[in-house]
Design a protein around this motif. Structure first.
Motif, mmCIF file in Angstrom:
data_model
loop_
_atom_site.group_PDB
_atom_site.id
_atom_site.type_symbol
_atom_site.label_atom_id
_atom_site.label_comp_id
_atom_site.label_asym_id
_atom_site.label_seq_id
_atom_site.Cartn_x
_atom_site.Cartn_y
_atom_site.Cartn_z
ATOM 1 N N THR A 87 0.850 -1.188 0.000
ATOM 2 C CA THR A 87 0.000 0.000 0.000
ATOM 3 C C THR A 87 0.890 1.244 0.000
ATOM 4 N N ILE A 88 0.276 2.392 -0.166
ATOM 5 C CA ILE A 88 1.022 3.656 -0.099
ATOM 6 C C ILE A 88 1.688 3.807 1.262
ATOM 7 N N GLY A 89 0.981 3.418 2.313
ATOM 8 C CA GLY A 89 1.504 3.569 3.676
ATOM 9 C C GLY A 89 2.284 2.385 4.185
ATOM 10 N N GLY A 90 2.320 1.287 3.433
ATOM 11 C CA GLY A 90 3.041 0.109 3.872
ATOM 12 C C GLY A 90 2.378 -0.565 5.061
ATOM 13 N N THR A 105 8.413 -0.189 9.107
ATOM 14 C CA THR A 105 7.399 -0.202 8.040
ATOM 15 C C THR A 105 8.004 -0.737 6.752
ATOM 16 N N THR A 106 7.264 -1.649 6.124
ATOM 17 C CA THR A 106 7.665 -2.270 4.871
ATOM 18 C C THR A 106 6.411 -2.489 4.025
ATOM 19 N N ALA A 107 6.546 -3.097 2.868
ATOM 20 C CA ALA A 107 5.434 -3.428 1.958
ATOM 21 C C ALA A 107 4.776 -2.180 1.370
ATOM 22 N N PHE A 108 5.586 -1.360 0.746
ATOM 23 C CA PHE A 108 5.100 -0.146 0.092
ATOM 24 C C PHE A 108 4.831 -0.394 -1.388
ATOM 25 N N LEU A 109 3.827 0.292 -1.914
ATOM 26 C CA LEU A 109 3.692 0.405 -3.359
ATOM 27 C C LEU A 109 4.776 1.369 -3.838
ATOM 28 N N PRO A 110 5.298 1.203 -5.040
ATOM 29 C CA PRO A 110 6.252 2.194 -5.556
ATOM 30 C C PRO A 110 5.574 3.563 -5.593
ATOM 31 N N GLY A 111 6.341 4.601 -5.334
ATOM 32 C CA GLY A 111 5.745 5.933 -5.320
ATOM 33 C C GLY A 111 6.769 7.046 -5.235
ATOM 34 N N ILE A 119 12.069 12.677 -6.376
ATOM 35 C CA ILE A 119 12.811 11.489 -5.951
ATOM 36 C C ILE A 119 11.776 10.404 -5.677
ATOM 37 N N LEU A 120 11.960 9.254 -6.299
ATOM 38 C CA LEU A 120 10.993 8.163 -6.191
ATOM 39 C C LEU A 120 11.438 7.134 -5.163
ATOM 40 N N HIS A 121 10.548 6.205 -4.846
ATOM 41 C CA HIS A 121 10.931 5.033 -4.054
ATOM 42 C C HIS A 121 10.327 3.807 -4.717
ATOM 43 N N SER A 122 10.971 2.688 -4.482
ATOM 44 C CA SER A 122 10.501 1.425 -5.062
ATOM 45 C C SER A 122 9.692 0.648 -4.030
ATOM 46 N N ASP A 123 9.253 -0.529 -4.417
ATOM 47 C CA ASP A 123 8.539 -1.403 -3.487
ATOM 48 C C ASP A 123 9.489 -2.035 -2.469
ATOM 49 N N GLN A 124 10.779 -1.746 -2.586
ATOM 50 C CA GLN A 124 11.775 -2.271 -1.648
ATOM 51 C C GLN A 124 12.081 -1.293 -0.507
ATOM 52 N N MET A 125 11.396 -0.152 -0.476
ATOM 53 C CA MET A 125 11.638 0.824 0.574
ATOM 54 C C MET A 125 11.321 0.232 1.940
ATOM 55 N N HIS A 126 12.137 0.589 2.915
ATOM 56 C CA HIS A 126 11.975 0.151 4.304
ATOM 57 C C HIS A 126 12.265 1.364 5.184
#
Length: 190
Positions: A87-90, A105-111, A119-126
């Protein structure tokens, strides 16, 4: 420069993949706030002068961001499930270390990580956050570390502070600004 950082990329260390993915980003058309969407859990919390609401329950803490009424749940003394729908909020879990709430917090949608500069983030953001109250300054402090092995060359480490507001939380009542008055040049077919 106003309140903008003087550091290149506002202190972020974007990877080549991040820069390539963000080439077409234009804040005038792509800012999530234009569509009444939260930017992310970092920028939404400390966005403009909106008052946030914190509700503590036995097994969770619910953060209602003043910006676009984004609701985020931090599950206390829990583990991340084996399968999490991004999700957006992980997905956030928290533990108390004395008077400090440590949130993982983990499990983010890319955004978008930084909406103003793309500056973007991937689904691997933690993200790891540490919330605590500073008695001396009478502020709620949040220290945080953002890691993204795909889109950041190094962790982004920062802090924000908020005074306890004198007014109460009130709904944002967002107006979507992404309509006909905000069409990317060339996208309309003219």
């Amino acid at each position: 420069l106003g309140g903008a950082s003087r550091e290149p990329n506002n202190g972020f260390d974007p990877s080549e993949a991040n820069l390539a993915a963000g080439e077409s980003y234009d804040v005038r058309f792509d800012d999530p706030g234009l569509h009444c969407h939260p930017i992310n859990i970092i920028q939404g919390w400390n966005h403009d002068a909106n008052v946030n609401r914190i509700t503590q329950l036995d097994d969770r803490i619910v953060l209602t961001y003043g910006f676009v009424d984004f609701v985020r749940t931090i599950y206390l003394d829990a583990e991340h499930p084996g399968r999490i729908e991004p999700t957006i909020g992980g997905h956030s879990i928290g533990t108390w270390e004395d008077d400090v709430l440590v949130v993982d917090t983990t499990a983010f949608l890319p955004g978008i990580l930084s909406h103003r500069i793309g500056i973007l983030h991937s689904d691997q953001m933690h993200i790891i956050e540490r919330f605590y109250y500073d008695e001396a300054s009478q502020e709620l402090v949040r220290d945080y570390v953002v890691e993204d092995p795909l889109y950041l060359n190094s962790p982004y480490v920062s802090q924000d502070r908020q005074r306890i507001p004198t007014e109460s939380y009130s709904p944002y009542n967002c107006v979507d600004l992404s309509g006909e008055n905000n069409i990317r040049p060339g996208a309309s077919g003219f």
